[in-house]
Scaffold this active site. Structure first.
Site, PDB file in Angstrom:
ATOM      1  N   HIS A  18       0.828  -1.207   0.000  1.00  0.00           N
ATOM      2  CA  HIS A  18       0.000   0.000   0.000  1.00  0.00           C
ATOM      3  C   HIS A  18       0.865   1.260   0.000  1.00  0.00           C
ATOM      4  CE1 HIS A  18      -3.479  -2.486   0.592  1.00  0.00           C
ATOM      5  NE2 HIS A  18      -2.999  -2.985   1.710  1.00  0.00           N
ATOM      6  N   GLU A 244       5.794  -3.375 -12.855  1.00  0.00           N
ATOM      7  CA  GLU A 244       7.061  -2.667 -13.021  1.00  0.00           C
ATOM      8  C   GLU A 244       7.951  -3.381 -14.034  1.00  0.00           C
ATOM      9  OE1 GLU A 244       6.991  -0.847  -8.460  1.00  0.00           O
ATOM     10  OE2 GLU A 244       8.201  -2.617  -8.928  1.00  0.00           O
TER      11      GLU A 244
END
Length: 324
Positions: A18, A244
């Protein structure tokens, strides 16, 4: 009035997902916004992580809404990212803040935020129950990926280099199993293992030859991008790290390490963005087959279609309007 307050938590038990998502968003928006974080009992590792980006941290003693609201003004756009911010919590924050943004991946309950972000690749608006004013930012066009992760050309010597990351905490030390299996498949492989700040297992890798395994811990986004870019294959958790890798464009094997990663695994497999999509316990034969497929590159071209590198531009436009 471009003031942003990010509320997210991360611990050894829950991982730092988070916080990392919120940090990626903060980085995409850039210094033209006044950005600060509110984190419950932040660890030294988390404080150092935010300090590297010169982002101030408000250390909260609890998840009590009243404590958070003492730090919220009517000029703030508040961004919530976590599983403890239910509808009542969100309504209380929105009542005091200028605008409310909620970063979601569960699709549960009624959404009252002004903007809801879910970058899951296959999520649709019909799955959400929202207020009439709520704007939904869904899919990989809004991938919460740090701007350091951009397309890089394939390394010439990448065939015998691999990158491994099983998330920020990796409570069950899946990384150890992955490294062991990869070296049994290809004894000539050189592996870069990235361990998150919350990972408690670094000492368990002492028996691996140092010339074959390089352990990197607490990497910045730029350092992580450099490690991925220098490898011909990445074996990663089915979480934001997979996005990513795809943003850099590398052959990838994804591993489901948590129950809430099912959608990510399905998306990566169905869109052919990964050469392998595995679940626990890892099947050695399936992993070996996926490693062989990494020499082919169709998945890399598909990655470039799905992750167009323009998410930061989209977010800057959205948040500029929110702050107006």
């Amino acid at each position: 009035m471009k003031k942003l307050l990010f509320r997210a938590d991360g611990t050894t038990q829950t991982g730092l997902g988070h916080i990392m998502r919120s940090l990626a968003l903060a980085e995409m928006l850039g210094e033209s916004f006044d950005r600060r974080f509110a984190i419950q009992n932040p660890s030294d590792a988390v404080l150092k992580l935010l300090a590297k980006q010169s982002l101030p941290v408000i250390a909260l003693g609890s998840n009590n809404i009243a404590e958070l609201l003492t730090h919220v003004s009517d000029n703030d756009v508040v961004v919530l990212d976590g599983y403890d911010f239910d509808e009542a919590f969100q309504r209380a924050v929105r009542e005091k803040a200028h605008k409310l943004v909620f970063i979601d991946d569960l699709i549960q309950g009624h959404q009252v935020a002004d903007v809801v972000i879910n970058h899951a690749g296959d999520v649709t608006a019909t799955e959400y129950e929202t207020e009439p004013y709520t704007t939904l930012l869904l899919g990989t066009h809004y991938a919460l990926v740090n701007p350091a992760f951009v397309q890089k050309t394939q390394p010439k010597d990448g065939e015998n280099k691999a990158f491994v990351n099983m998330g920020g905490a990796d409570l069950h030390n899946v990384s150890h199993q992955v490294v062991d299996l990869l070296l049994s498949i290809n004894p000539n492989l050189r592996i870069t293992l990235a361990l998150g700040a919350a990972n408690p297992h670094a000492d368990t890798f002492a028996d691996f030859p140092k010339e074959q395994l390089s352990i990197q811990q607490n990497l910045s986004a730029k350092q992580m991008a450099r490690a991925i870019g220098g490898s011909g294959l990445s074996v990663v958790a089915a979480s934001t790290i997979a996005y990513e890798v795809a943003s850099i464009s590398r052959p990838m094997i994804v591993v489901q390490t948590a129950d809430n990663q099912g959608r990510m695994i399905s998306f990566m497999r169905d869109r052919h963005l990964a050469v392998g999509a595995l679940t626990l316990p890892i099947n050695a034969e399936q992993l070996a087959l996926a490693v062989k497929k990494a020499r082919l590159t169709p998945s890399v071209f598909k990655q470039r279609l799905v992750f167009d590198g323009k998410a930061a531009d989209r977010y800057r436009q959205v948040f500029t309007q929110l702050c107006a």
